[in-house]
Design a protein around this motif. Sequence first.
Motif, short mmCIF file in Angstrom:
data_model
loop_
_atom_site.label_atom_id
_atom_site.label_comp_id
_atom_site.label_asym_id
_atom_site.label_seq_id
_atom_site.Cartn_x
_atom_site.Cartn_y
_atom_site.Cartn_z
N ALA A 57 3.54 8.46 -10.10
CA ALA A 57 4.45 8.28 -9.09
C ALA A 57 3.99 7.02 -7.94
N VAL A 58 5.03 6.58 -7.23
CA VAL A 58 4.86 5.49 -6.55
C VAL A 58 3.59 5.98 -5.54
N LEU A 59 3.58 7.11 -4.89
CA LEU A 59 2.88 7.62 -3.88
C LEU A 59 1.33 7.44 -4.46
N GLN A 60 1.26 8.17 -5.63
CA GLN A 60 -0.19 8.20 -6.33
C GLN A 60 -0.70 6.70 -6.53
N GLU A 61 0.36 5.68 -6.86
CA GLU A 61 -0.40 4.46 -6.78
C GLU A 61 -0.87 3.98 -5.50
N ALA A 62 -0.07 4.38 -4.45
CA ALA A 62 -0.19 3.94 -3.07
C ALA A 62 -1.66 4.44 -2.74
#
Length: 584
Positions: free
Chosen positions: A75-80
């Motif tokens: 997910a985008v949050l995990q990449e962040a």
Amino acid sequence: MAGPGPTFPLHRLVWANRHRELEAALHSRQHDIEQEDPRGRTPLELAVSLGNLESVRVLLRHNANVGKESCQGWAVLQEAVSTGDPEMVQLVLQYRDYQRATQRLAGIPELLNKLRQAPDFYVEMKWEFTSWVPLVSKMCPSDVYRVWKRGENLRVDTSLLGFEHMTWQRGRRSFIFKGQEAGALVMEVDHDRQLVHTETLGLTLHEPEALLATMRPSEEHVASRLTSPIVSTHLDTRNVAFERNKCGIWGWRSEKMETVSGYEAKAGEVYSATNVELVTRTRTEHLSDQDKSRSKGGKTPFQSFLGMAQQHSSHNGAPVQQAASPTNPTAISPDEYFDPNFSLESRNIGRPIEMSSKVQRFKATLWLSEEHPLSLGDQVMPIIDLMAISNAHFAKLRDFITLRLPPGFPVKIEIPLFHVLNARITFSNLCGCDEPLSSVWVPAPSSAIAASASPFPCEVDPAVFEVPDGYSVLGAERSEPLRDEDDDLLQFAIQQSLLEAGTEAEQVTAYEEQLQLERALQESLQMSTEPGGPESPRRAPPSFEEQLRLALELSAREQAERERRGRREEEDLQRTLQRSLTEL
């Protein structure tokens, strides 16, 4: 300065972090903000991977989808989080929660409208949590969700609120959903404190800035994410197969019946779902050496106990070049990145990934009845969808029963929740048929409800959807109905190895868990050890590893005894059948 290239204009602006030009391009509404580049990334995913905070801020203001997952399932949050940038994590997390809240709220009126068209009813859903690990099973609770449905009004009562600090949290809580012309009213009723938190969805959706402000995460929450592994856990149901459970011997197949809540499920209508896989991946590239050491040292006794093997892998391990940066370690040029015919092989943008993964296979069981009057799609699924908004157990159930199930209503379902935990859900007391309730009754034969086409005419008292007298009515408390899909039980059972992404509850330390398990083991082993007499010298207590070994031996002996009993019963049955055939 040269303008963006002819292809992927938003992505190229993001690559160079030209956020002012990106703002202008998005205002023109001429470009698709969700377009994927040749590597499968949207502009937002690319901006996060490159650590370009200014571009991320612009894209989020223009409603770029934070919920999208990459081709690799991150997910985008995990990449962040993998960037290690606290400001990036705070920003993405705030917009992730805001988008999730608005999407969920917007979907509730549609679910209530679905219910309005279905017959009214009352039903109870009994949840029993079980485990094949004896000590865990002893600590597992049960709960009964009581469900009233009248028109487009729904009420769900529960008593099991969660698990925190090694203790099950109990209380009396009601969730009430009422359809309205302008949207829907959601009430959370705390009967113990006599408090009611209300939220009118139509008003909430028209106040996006106010809603966004309430979603800002705390510094402690951001710091917790940045010092914890990134974990992705999902059920892989692509290869699921449903098989009928058989009974009988010598090739005979009897029509054995099993009654579940008054409805018979034939032996041929009990199915096993095989090849249900739980895939868990853990990333640690954003952690300091100290955090990694603590994470490894925090391996729970359950993990050692179960011998949960992990496969470790490392990606993007190419040597760092002179022109490389922390978010572009292999110095990929934009021309290389945006050329679909150029192979990047093991090169990639973002920090080099450090990942471990494991796959565990489970079996689920379904008891089906074609005579049950409830409709899974029209009456039960909307309830499960509503409760899945804030309840991880219902979310797991929803993921499973959205599969293409065999025909019939699932009067009982047993599904894996996590590695050592199962949930058994049984539907019972339909319209008070088993235990009468004052709020539910069968209408008189002359009434319109009784004359309807409903297979089980049932009338629900409208008073159950009203606030009880003397309760204090407050505004919305978004931390509850809109909280992240965490599950404290998951932390207890498996801790960091199977933590779902998005867990916000306080971590239970491995030390606290070990002490608790040691006490439980000592109590469970007390009956199996020879008691010493009053004159016996006091022996040193066994080590924790020795206690675990003994617990496994006890479990193995119990399983062997069950198997011996089963074989004995089968032999007795065979002898009985042989005698009956001889007499014939």
